[in-house]
Enzyme design. Structure first.
Site, PDB file in Angstrom:
ATOM      1  N   ARG A   1      32.189  51.735  40.389  1.00 28.79           N
ATOM      2  CA  ARG A   1      31.964  50.331  40.000  1.00 28.79           C
ATOM      3  C   ARG A   1      30.482  49.992  39.803  1.00 28.79           C
ATOM      4  O   ARG A   1      29.906  49.169  40.512  1.00 28.79           O
ATOM      5  CB  ARG A   1      32.642  49.421  41.010  1.00 28.79           C
ATOM      6  CG  ARG A   1      34.097  49.830  41.189  1.00 28.79           C
ATOM      7  CD  ARG A   1      34.919  48.906  41.961  1.00 28.79           C
ATOM      8  NE  ARG A   1      35.251  47.722  41.176  1.00 28.79           N
ATOM      9  CZ  ARG A   1      35.992  46.732  41.675  1.00 28.79           C
ATOM     10  NH1 ARG A   1      36.416  46.806  42.908  1.00 28.79           N
ATOM     11  NH2 ARG A   1      36.279  45.686  40.945  1.00 28.79           N
TER      12      ARG A   1
ATOM     13  N   LYS B   1      43.182  34.666  42.661  1.00 30.20           N
ATOM     14  CA  LYS B   1      41.972  35.163  43.357  1.00 30.20           C
ATOM     15  C   LYS B   1      40.871  35.463  42.329  1.00 30.20           C
ATOM     16  O   LYS B   1      39.718  35.083  42.502  1.00 30.20           O
ATOM     17  CB  LYS B   1      42.297  36.433  44.127  1.00 30.20           C
ATOM     18  CG  LYS B   1      41.075  37.190  44.655  1.00 30.20           C
ATOM     19  CD  LYS B   1      41.438  38.437  45.424  1.00 30.20           C
ATOM     20  CE  LYS B   1      41.606  39.636  44.556  1.00 30.20           C
ATOM     21  NZ  LYS B   1      40.349  40.266  44.092  1.00 30.20           N
ATOM     22  N   ASN B   2      41.242  36.128  41.239  1.00 29.64           N
ATOM     23  CA  ASN B   2      40.225  36.578  40.291  1.00 29.64           C
ATOM     24  C   ASN B   2      39.776  35.484  39.325  1.00 29.64           C
ATOM     25  O   ASN B   2      38.926  35.737  38.468  1.00 29.64           O
ATOM     26  CB  ASN B   2      40.721  37.817  39.533  1.00 29.64           C
ATOM     27  CG  ASN B   2      40.832  39.003  40.476  1.00 29.64           C
ATOM     28  OD1 ASN B   2      40.341  38.954  41.609  1.00 29.64           O
ATOM     29  ND2 ASN B   2      41.513  40.044  40.057  1.00 29.64           N
TER      30      ASN B   2
ATOM     31  N   ARG C   1      43.211  40.441  51.611  1.00 33.67           N
ATOM     32  CA  ARG C   1      42.141  40.014  50.692  1.00 33.67           C
ATOM     33  C   ARG C   1      42.730  39.336  49.461  1.00 33.67           C
ATOM     34  O   ARG C   1      42.104  38.488  48.841  1.00 33.67           O
ATOM     35  CB  ARG C   1      41.300  41.218  50.245  1.00 33.67           C
ATOM     36  CG  ARG C   1      40.430  41.822  51.326  1.00 33.67           C
ATOM     37  CD  ARG C   1      39.491  42.841  50.729  1.00 33.67           C
ATOM     38  NE  ARG C   1      38.820  42.279  49.561  1.00 33.67           N
ATOM     39  CZ  ARG C   1      38.353  43.024  48.557  1.00 33.67           C
ATOM     40  NH1 ARG C   1      38.490  44.321  48.581  1.00 33.67           N
ATOM     41  NH2 ARG C   1      37.746  42.462  47.542  1.00 33.67           N
TER      42      ARG C   1
ATOM     43  N   CYS D   1      34.040  51.333  45.741  1.00 37.79           N
ATOM     44  CA  CYS D   1      35.138  51.079  46.684  1.00 37.79           C
ATOM     45  C   CYS D   1      36.180  52.172  46.453  1.00 37.79           C
ATOM     46  O   CYS D   1      35.954  53.109  45.695  1.00 37.79           O
ATOM     47  CB  CYS D   1      35.721  49.693  46.452  1.00 37.79           C
ATOM     48  SG  CYS D   1      36.444  49.533  44.823  1.00 37.79           S
TER      49      CYS D   1
ATOM     50  N   ASP E   1      45.565  46.104  37.817  1.00 36.47           N
ATOM     51  CA  ASP E   1      45.858  45.561  39.155  1.00 36.47           C
ATOM     52  C   ASP E   1      47.343  45.552  39.472  1.00 36.47           C
ATOM     53  O   ASP E   1      47.731  45.234  40.595  1.00 36.47           O
ATOM     54  CB  ASP E   1      45.307  44.135  39.284  1.00 36.47           C
ATOM     55  CG  ASP E   1      43.791  44.132  39.273  1.00 36.47           C
ATOM     56  OD1 ASP E   1      43.216  43.057  39.048  1.00 36.47           O
ATOM     57  OD2 ASP E   1      43.193  45.200  39.437  1.00 36.47           O
TER      58      ASP E   1
HETATM   59  C1  EPZ Z   1      37.696  42.596  37.953  1.00 33.52           C
HETATM   60  O1  EPZ Z   1      36.814  43.524  38.557  1.00 33.52           O
HETATM   61  C2  EPZ Z   1      38.735  42.260  39.002  1.00 33.52           C
HETATM   62  N1  EPZ Z   1      38.098  41.666  40.172  1.00 33.52           N
HETATM   63  C3  EPZ Z   1      39.476  43.521  39.424  1.00 33.52           C
HETATM   64  O2  EPZ Z   1      40.500  43.135  40.339  1.00 33.52           O
HETATM   65  C4  EPZ Z   1      40.142  44.118  38.179  1.00 33.52           C
HETATM   66  O3  EPZ Z   1      40.792  45.327  38.522  1.00 33.52           O
HETATM   67  C5  EPZ Z   1      39.072  44.397  37.111  1.00 33.52           C
HETATM   68  O4  EPZ Z   1      38.354  43.178  36.808  1.00 33.52           O
HETATM   69  C6  EPZ Z   1      39.678  44.920  35.817  1.00 33.52           C
HETATM   70  O5  EPZ Z   1      40.592  44.004  35.314  1.00 33.52           O
HETATM   71  C7  EPZ Z   1      37.744  40.348  40.122  1.00 33.52           C
HETATM   72  O6  EPZ Z   1      37.922  39.682  39.122  1.00 33.52           O
HETATM   73  C8  EPZ Z   1      37.126  39.787  41.355  1.00 33.52           C
HETATM   74  P1  EPZ Z   1      35.331  45.375  35.335  1.00 33.52           P
HETATM   75  P2  EPZ Z   1      35.419  43.927  37.788  1.00 33.52           P
HETATM   76  O7  EPZ Z   1      33.888  45.032  35.315  1.00 33.52           O
HETATM   77  O8  EPZ Z   1      34.892  42.758  37.089  1.00 33.52           O
HETATM   78  C9  EPZ Z   1      33.388  49.689  34.840  1.00 33.52           C
HETATM   79  C10 EPZ Z   1      41.813  43.248  42.272  1.00 33.52           C
HETATM   80  O9  EPZ Z   1      42.599  44.104  42.698  1.00 33.52           O
HETATM   81  N2  EPZ Z   1      32.112  48.976  34.824  1.00 33.52           N
HETATM   82  O10 EPZ Z   1      36.217  44.862  34.254  1.00 33.52           O
HETATM   83  O11 EPZ Z   1      34.562  44.618  38.768  1.00 33.52           O
HETATM   84  C11 EPZ Z   1      34.082  49.608  36.193  1.00 33.52           C
HETATM   85  O12 EPZ Z   1      33.596  50.619  37.058  1.00 33.52           O
HETATM   86  C12 EPZ Z   1      40.493  43.681  41.667  1.00 33.52           C
HETATM   87  O13 EPZ Z   1      42.017  42.013  42.278  1.00 33.52           O
HETATM   88  C13 EPZ Z   1      30.952  49.682  34.509  1.00 33.52           C
HETATM   89  O14 EPZ Z   1      30.991  50.885  34.264  1.00 33.52           O
HETATM   90  O15 EPZ Z   1      35.980  44.992  36.730  1.00 33.52           O
HETATM   91  C14 EPZ Z   1      35.517  49.809  35.840  1.00 33.52           C
HETATM   92  O16 EPZ Z   1      35.768  51.199  35.706  1.00 33.52           O
HETATM   93  C15 EPZ Z   1      40.305  45.195  41.699  1.00 33.52           C
HETATM   94  N3  EPZ Z   1      29.775  49.006  34.483  1.00 33.52           N
HETATM   95  C16 EPZ Z   1      35.650  49.120  34.476  1.00 33.52           C
HETATM   96  O17 EPZ Z   1      34.313  49.030  33.961  1.00 33.52           O
HETATM   97  C17 EPZ Z   1      29.689  47.663  34.745  1.00 33.52           C
HETATM   98  O18 EPZ Z   1      28.582  47.095  34.679  1.00 33.52           O
HETATM   99  C18 EPZ Z   1      36.236  47.718  34.547  1.00 33.52           C
HETATM  100  O19 EPZ Z   1      35.452  46.975  35.431  1.00 33.52           O
HETATM  101  C19 EPZ Z   1      30.870  46.960  35.068  1.00 33.52           C
HETATM  102  C20 EPZ Z   1      32.075  47.635  35.095  1.00 33.52           C
END
Ligand code: EPZ
Length: 448
Positions: A121, A22-23, A396, A116, A304
């Protein structure tokens, strides 16, 4: 709302093929907006999030069809447009169109994706990275609006190896003028798959999978054919299902390197895992040892898989300490596991899980897709029947989980509102609706 009725007690056994990731497919679909040709994508998982993302692409004029199990995207006539707010609210990953549309049209405006269940996020790393490529970004009033007269290659440093920010910056820099160097980039396998897809379209990206990625911008990206990598989180969920039920399963096509962090912790807990010609074989056993878990960016332990690992630790011997270092609010499943008899104490980003002899079936609620999967795993190991509500979250990220797990012997029944025989049980002599005591412990209900 659909529910799962999970009857515990069966040791899972057999072999199963892991679907596409998915990711990986979500950023790859967003990247198809960069193509002036046609993208043919294989091993696409049939997930709710994929449907939502294809709807997003159609908003921008992409033509999409399925042919011989491949997804075919014609992005020749893609144009700027607005995404409906409810679509972005439904799926945060729709924010991944920012980079490609900014690169292709010099303009994009999307509703701000909300937080969420697992955290607020924000998108500050995305915005900062795109600004360093020369974009003018207005980030307020519920929208992110980005404009550019032409993106310019730049040195970009990410404060945190954000997966989504790395992906948006990669897609934008792929068509910027000059060379970009992205430091402290995310290293997840899904980033490598995205870079492979972009390079097959004609991009020039080096270093994906490491923390320093170099992107040399090109003027045009063309057609591509690509096969999506297997889903390491779905694979890890199967491994944990075998471990928690004391089963014996083989994952046919999982990529071992993508699962090393989980395999290491499962072995530490006492699970036997072997790699053979067919894939990965896991044999669970009773009396697993408690192990401590710290979630980290790849190649650390994946956030995850934290909920599913916590389900396993609720019935391990000893006490496991969980540190959730990626999201600020990713322990909602602990409340639900406690309803099943687990002994878990949560303080902020730390959870203390003291192993108990047995879990007991209960009515529980999924709060996000991985928490939902964890509750199904707990139900498979529990005494009696567990009702998992709000399983739209699970859909999802897991395609027809009940069918996939039935192949391994699991007893999971999906109850949908239009189902003529709700709460059907295979092992009951007659079937009629059972009124479950709401939010109370369930004992097995016998009807004759
Ligand atoms: C991706 O989300 C995945 N989703 C998530 O999977 C996964 O948990 C996450 O990466 C971490 O590995 C997809 O790929 C579609 P991040 P993403 O940006 O890109 C903070 C699942 O269950 N952050 O690496 O949104 C954020 O709040 C889902 O399949 C900021 O502060 O994750 C989080 O605490 C859930 N500012 C941390 O960084 C930003 O601009 C990691 O987020 C971006 C992120």
């Amino acid at each position: 709302m659909d529910k799962f009725i999970v009857t515990g007690g069966t040791r899972l056994h057999g072999a199963v093929k892991v679907c596409g990731a998915k990711n990986a497919i979500l950023p790859i679909l967003a990247a198809s907006l960069l193509s002036s040709g046609t993208c043919v994508i294989h091993n696409v998982p049939l997930l709710q999030d994929v449907v939502v993302m294809t709807d997003v692409l159609k908003c921008f004029g992409a033509r999409i069809k399925w042919e011989n199990k491949a997804l075919i995207i014609d992005a020749k006539d893609v144009h700027p447009a607005e995404i409906p707010e409810e679509t972005v609210k439904k799926m945060r990953a729709s924010n991944l169109v920012l980079g490609p549309l900014l690169a292709r049209f010099g303009y994009v405006k999307i509703p701000y994706p909300g937080g969420c269940a697992i955290g607020s996020r924000p998108m500050d790393y995305h915005v900062k990275g795109l600004q360093q490529l020369g974009a003018d970004i207005q980030d307020g009033y519920g929208f992110i609006e980005a404009k550019s007269e032409g993106l310019m290659g730049s040195e970009i440093y990410l404060d945190f190896p954000s997966v989504g920010a790395t992906e948006n910056i990669l897609m934008a820099a792929a068509m910027a003028k000059g060379v970009s160097v992205l430091r402290n980039a995310a290293r997840e396998p899904e980033i490598v798959d995205l870079a492979r897809f972009l390079n097959r379209m004609g991009a020039k990206i080096d270093g994906a999978g490491t923390d320093i990625i170099q992107i040399t911008g090109v003027n045009c990206l063309g057609s591509v054919e690509h096969t999506v990598i297997p889903d390491r989180i779905v694979a890890g969920t199967f491994l944990l299902a075998a471990a928690i039920t004391g089963g014996d399963i083989t994952l046919i096509n999982a990529v071992v390197d993508h699962l090393e962090p989980l395999i290491a912790k499962l072995r530490e807990a006492g699970v036997s895992i072997t790699k053979n010609g067919r894939g990965i074989r896991i044999k669970g056993n009773k009396g697993l040892r408690a192990v401590d878990i710290k979630t980290m960016p790849f190649p650390g332990f994946p956030t995850d898989i934290q909920p599913q690992m916590m389900a396993l630790m609720t019935v391990a011997r000893g006490t496991a300490v969980f540190a959730e270092n990626i999201f600020e609010n990713r322990f909602k499943h602990a409340d639900e596991l406690r309803r099943m008899g687990a002994d878990i104490k949560v303080a902020g980003r730390i959870a203390i899980v003291k192993g108990v002899e047995k879990l007991t079936g209960a009515v529980v609620e999924a709060s996000d897709l991985r928490a939902g999967a964890a509750l199904v795993l707990a139900g498979l190991a529990a005494d009696g029947v567990t009702v998992v509500e709000n399983i739209f979250h699970i859909d999802r990220g897991y395609f027809r989980m009940e069918e996939k797990y039935a192949v391994l012997g699991a007893n999971i029944i999906r109850v949908t509102k239009h189902n003529s025989n709700p709460y059907q049980f295979e092992n009951f002599t007659s079937q009629r609706e059972i009124q479950f005591p709401e939010k109370k412990r369930l004992s097995l209900i016998k009807i004759n």
